[in-house]
Scaffold this motif. Sequence first.
Motif, PDB file in Angstrom:
ATOM      1  N   ASP A  80       0.810  -1.230   0.000  1.00  0.00           N
ATOM      2  CA  ASP A  80       0.000   0.000   0.000  1.00  0.00           C
ATOM      3  C   ASP A  80       0.841   1.277   0.000  1.00  0.00           C
ATOM      4  O   ASP A  80       0.284   2.370   0.162  1.00  0.00           O
ATOM      5  CB  ASP A  80      -0.916   0.020   1.232  1.00  0.00           C
ATOM      6  CG  ASP A  80      -2.169  -0.818   1.027  1.00  0.00           C
ATOM      7  OD1 ASP A  80      -2.387  -1.285  -0.104  1.00  0.00           O
ATOM      8  OD2 ASP A  80      -2.921  -1.011   1.996  1.00  0.00           O
ATOM      9  N   ASN A  87      -2.535   9.435   0.304  1.00  0.00           N
ATOM     10  CA  ASN A  87      -3.643   9.642   1.232  1.00  0.00           C
ATOM     11  C   ASN A  87      -3.191  10.532   2.394  1.00  0.00           C
ATOM     12  O   ASN A  87      -2.286  10.156   3.139  1.00  0.00           O
ATOM     13  CB  ASN A  87      -4.124   8.283   1.773  1.00  0.00           C
ATOM     14  CG  ASN A  87      -5.410   8.390   2.568  1.00  0.00           C
ATOM     15  OD1 ASN A  87      -5.806   9.469   3.011  1.00  0.00           O
ATOM     16  ND2 ASN A  87      -6.063   7.264   2.771  1.00  0.00           N
ATOM     17  N   LYS A 145      -8.841  -4.515  -2.182  1.00  0.00           N
ATOM     18  CA  LYS A 145      -9.554  -3.275  -2.537  1.00  0.00           C
ATOM     19  C   LYS A 145      -9.290  -2.853  -3.978  1.00  0.00           C
ATOM     20  O   LYS A 145     -10.001  -2.000  -4.510  1.00  0.00           O
ATOM     21  CB  LYS A 145      -9.164  -2.149  -1.576  1.00  0.00           C
ATOM     22  CG  LYS A 145      -7.685  -1.836  -1.516  1.00  0.00           C
ATOM     23  CD  LYS A 145      -7.407  -0.777  -0.472  1.00  0.00           C
ATOM     24  CE  LYS A 145      -5.909  -0.621  -0.220  1.00  0.00           C
ATOM     25  NZ  LYS A 145      -5.384  -1.799   0.522  1.00  0.00           N
ATOM     26  N   ARG A 146      -8.303  -3.442  -4.614  1.00  0.00           N
ATOM     27  CA  ARG A 146      -8.036  -3.173  -6.023  1.00  0.00           C
ATOM     28  C   ARG A 146      -8.855  -4.082  -6.940  1.00  0.00           C
ATOM     29  O   ARG A 146      -8.870  -3.888  -8.154  1.00  0.00           O
ATOM     30  CB  ARG A 146      -6.550  -3.361  -6.314  1.00  0.00           C
ATOM     31  CG  ARG A 146      -5.636  -2.379  -5.570  1.00  0.00           C
ATOM     32  CD  ARG A 146      -4.172  -2.797  -5.716  1.00  0.00           C
ATOM     33  NE  ARG A 146      -3.239  -1.804  -5.222  1.00  0.00           N
ATOM     34  CZ  ARG A 146      -2.786  -1.729  -3.989  1.00  0.00           C
ATOM     35  NH1 ARG A 146      -3.235  -2.589  -3.080  1.00  0.00           N
ATOM     36  NH2 ARG A 146      -1.915  -0.808  -3.623  1.00  0.00           N
ATOM     37  N   TRP A 149     -15.196  -4.632  -3.956  1.00  0.00           N
ATOM     38  CA  TRP A 149     -15.597  -3.559  -3.033  1.00  0.00           C
ATOM     39  C   TRP A 149     -15.930  -4.048  -1.631  1.00  0.00           C
ATOM     40  O   TRP A 149     -16.490  -3.309  -0.832  1.00  0.00           O
ATOM     41  CB  TRP A 149     -16.761  -2.758  -3.609  1.00  0.00           C
ATOM     42  CG  TRP A 149     -17.993  -3.542  -3.950  1.00  0.00           C
ATOM     43  CD1 TRP A 149     -18.222  -4.262  -5.078  1.00  0.00           C
ATOM     44  CD2 TRP A 149     -19.181  -3.659  -3.151  1.00  0.00           C
ATOM     45  NE1 TRP A 149     -19.475  -4.833  -5.042  1.00  0.00           N
ATOM     46  CE2 TRP A 149     -20.081  -4.477  -3.874  1.00  0.00           C
ATOM     47  CE3 TRP A 149     -19.570  -3.151  -1.906  1.00  0.00           C
ATOM     48  CZ2 TRP A 149     -21.347  -4.805  -3.384  1.00  0.00           C
ATOM     49  CZ3 TRP A 149     -20.835  -3.478  -1.433  1.00  0.00           C
ATOM     50  CH2 TRP A 149     -21.698  -4.290  -2.153  1.00  0.00           C
ATOM     51  N   ALA A 205     -13.672   2.505   7.372  1.00  0.00           N
ATOM     52  CA  ALA A 205     -13.333   2.893   6.000  1.00  0.00           C
ATOM     53  C   ALA A 205     -14.075   4.135   5.534  1.00  0.00           C
ATOM     54  O   ALA A 205     -13.736   4.699   4.479  1.00  0.00           O
ATOM     55  CB  ALA A 205     -13.623   1.724   5.053  1.00  0.00           C
ATOM     56  N   ASP A 208     -12.021   7.128   4.628  1.00  0.00           N
ATOM     57  CA  ASP A 208     -11.328   7.189   3.338  1.00  0.00           C
ATOM     58  C   ASP A 208     -12.300   7.169   2.165  1.00  0.00           C
ATOM     59  O   ASP A 208     -11.886   6.916   1.027  1.00  0.00           O
ATOM     60  CB  ASP A 208     -10.354   6.007   3.211  1.00  0.00           C
ATOM     61  CG  ASP A 208      -9.151   6.150   4.116  1.00  0.00           C
ATOM     62  OD1 ASP A 208      -8.742   7.291   4.387  1.00  0.00           O
ATOM     63  OD2 ASP A 208      -8.620   5.116   4.558  1.00  0.00           O
ATOM     64  N   ASP A 212     -10.977   6.907  -1.576  1.00  0.00           N
ATOM     65  CA  ASP A 212     -11.161   5.633  -2.275  1.00  0.00           C
ATOM     66  C   ASP A 212     -11.897   5.830  -3.594  1.00  0.00           C
ATOM     67  O   ASP A 212     -11.561   5.207  -4.610  1.00  0.00           O
ATOM     68  CB  ASP A 212     -11.931   4.647  -1.389  1.00  0.00           C
ATOM     69  CG  ASP A 212     -11.087   4.118  -0.236  1.00  0.00           C
ATOM     70  OD1 ASP A 212      -9.854   4.291  -0.270  1.00  0.00           O
ATOM     71  OD2 ASP A 212     -11.659   3.532   0.704  1.00  0.00           O
ATOM     72  N   ARG A 213     -12.917   6.680  -3.573  1.00  0.00           N
ATOM     73  CA  ARG A 213     -13.646   6.951  -4.818  1.00  0.00           C
ATOM     74  C   ARG A 213     -12.737   7.623  -5.853  1.00  0.00           C
ATOM     75  O   ARG A 213     -12.768   7.282  -7.040  1.00  0.00           O
ATOM     76  CB  ARG A 213     -14.859   7.827  -4.531  1.00  0.00           C
ATOM     77  CG  ARG A 213     -16.017   7.076  -3.869  1.00  0.00           C
ATOM     78  CD  ARG A 213     -17.159   8.018  -3.541  1.00  0.00           C
ATOM     79  NE  ARG A 213     -18.342   7.272  -3.076  1.00  0.00           N
ATOM     80  CZ  ARG A 213     -19.443   7.834  -2.588  1.00  0.00           C
ATOM     81  NH1 ARG A 213     -19.512   9.166  -2.515  1.00  0.00           N
ATOM     82  NH2 ARG A 213     -20.453   7.098  -2.187  1.00  0.00           N
ATOM     83  N   LEU A 217     -10.618   2.779  -5.623  1.00  0.00           N
ATOM     84  CA  LEU A 217     -10.415   1.646  -4.724  1.00  0.00           C
ATOM     85  C   LEU A 217     -11.758   1.155  -4.189  1.00  0.00           C
ATOM     86  O   LEU A 217     -12.676   1.952  -3.968  1.00  0.00           O
ATOM     87  CB  LEU A 217      -9.507   2.054  -3.554  1.00  0.00           C
ATOM     88  CG  LEU A 217      -8.116   2.536  -3.954  1.00  0.00           C
ATOM     89  CD1 LEU A 217      -7.375   3.072  -2.744  1.00  0.00           C
ATOM     90  CD2 LEU A 217      -7.321   1.405  -4.613  1.00  0.00           C
ATOM     91  N   SER A 219     -14.489  -0.299  -1.593  1.00  0.00           N
ATOM     92  CA  SER A 219     -14.885  -0.387  -0.190  1.00  0.00           C
ATOM     93  C   SER A 219     -16.397  -0.258  -0.136  1.00  0.00           C
ATOM     94  O   SER A 219     -17.019   0.268  -1.068  1.00  0.00           O
ATOM     95  CB  SER A 219     -14.232   0.708   0.664  1.00  0.00           C
ATOM     96  OG  SER A 219     -14.850   1.967   0.452  1.00  0.00           O
ATOM     97  N   ALA A 222     -17.373   3.472  -0.174  1.00  0.00           N
ATOM     98  CA  ALA A 222     -17.218   4.062  -1.499  1.00  0.00           C
ATOM     99  C   ALA A 222     -18.338   3.610  -2.432  1.00  0.00           C
ATOM    100  O   ALA A 222     -18.762   4.364  -3.310  1.00  0.00           O
ATOM    101  CB  ALA A 222     -15.857   3.691  -2.086  1.00  0.00           C
TER     102      ALA A 222
END
Length: 310
Positions: A80, A87, A145-146, A149, A205, A208, A212-213, A217, A219, A222
Amino acid sequence: MGSQGAPAAWDPGRLGGRAGRLRALARLIRIEHTLFSLPFAYAGALIACPERLDARTVVLIALAVFGLRTAAMAYNNIADLDIDQLNPRTRHRPLVIGVVRIRDAWLLVFAGSLLYYASAALLNRYALLLSPLPWLLAMSYPHAKRVHWVPHIHLGIVLGLVVFGGAVATAGMEATGLIDVLRAVPWLLVAAVTLWVAGFDTYYAIMDLEFDRKMGLGSIPARLGVKGAFAASRLMHCATAILLAWSIHAYGLGVIAAASAIIAIGLLAYQHLLIARKGLGAIPEAFNTNLLLGLVISLGIAADVLARLA
């Protein structure tokens, strides 16, 4: 829910102030997380085959958990690094600010993995046979997360498998086959821990969500937004409460374990009430109650089984 915004700068992995090499390495792997997860391994071991939890097994389980957690946390920081550098919330982590070098992090991955597999081999043949499963899931977590979701479920499974590993450590000593070992695993407790961790990681989460959006990424926040994330978190924690209560009955646990489950369920409810009353700014306070909740569940079960043995 209150109107206070989420504390975007709060990060449990942050390295604050001047830090020496050892402190930076400890923060990188968040050594306190081993203390958080280890009791679950002993709970699983005691439910599966309590008479085989001798001093040697206690030590080997601790070494296995410590080794896997060290390797996984170090690799998580490596995988990461590109995201953490961008971030604002994670820009003070040891690897990002350069206090810990990439080479040192890779050494921790190697050393932790070696300790984990060696401990599994010394426990029993089934522990060694099954050891790649938790390792692969733990090491693949930062990539989840890649890909999709719901990385929170992935993380929950990693923690749930600590219970699984503890059960294999004791049940595998006298099992006549792999099926016997798998039957001895307290799967209800594995599921309870999985959904509990996934539930609090989901609202964590939210901090973030926008990042993330922006980065594409995955989640739950997101994908579903703040309200959807809290709904999903509450649903998972309701399922956790049901599974905990079911576990008490299914595994023949007694008053001590039942009392710990009631307290744990109360702490689950407290987290959500706290955020509902104070707003998103209460996420760190709610999140940190899980340190106590984990100890209540795992130590309550362990104390119950040990009391009956005595």
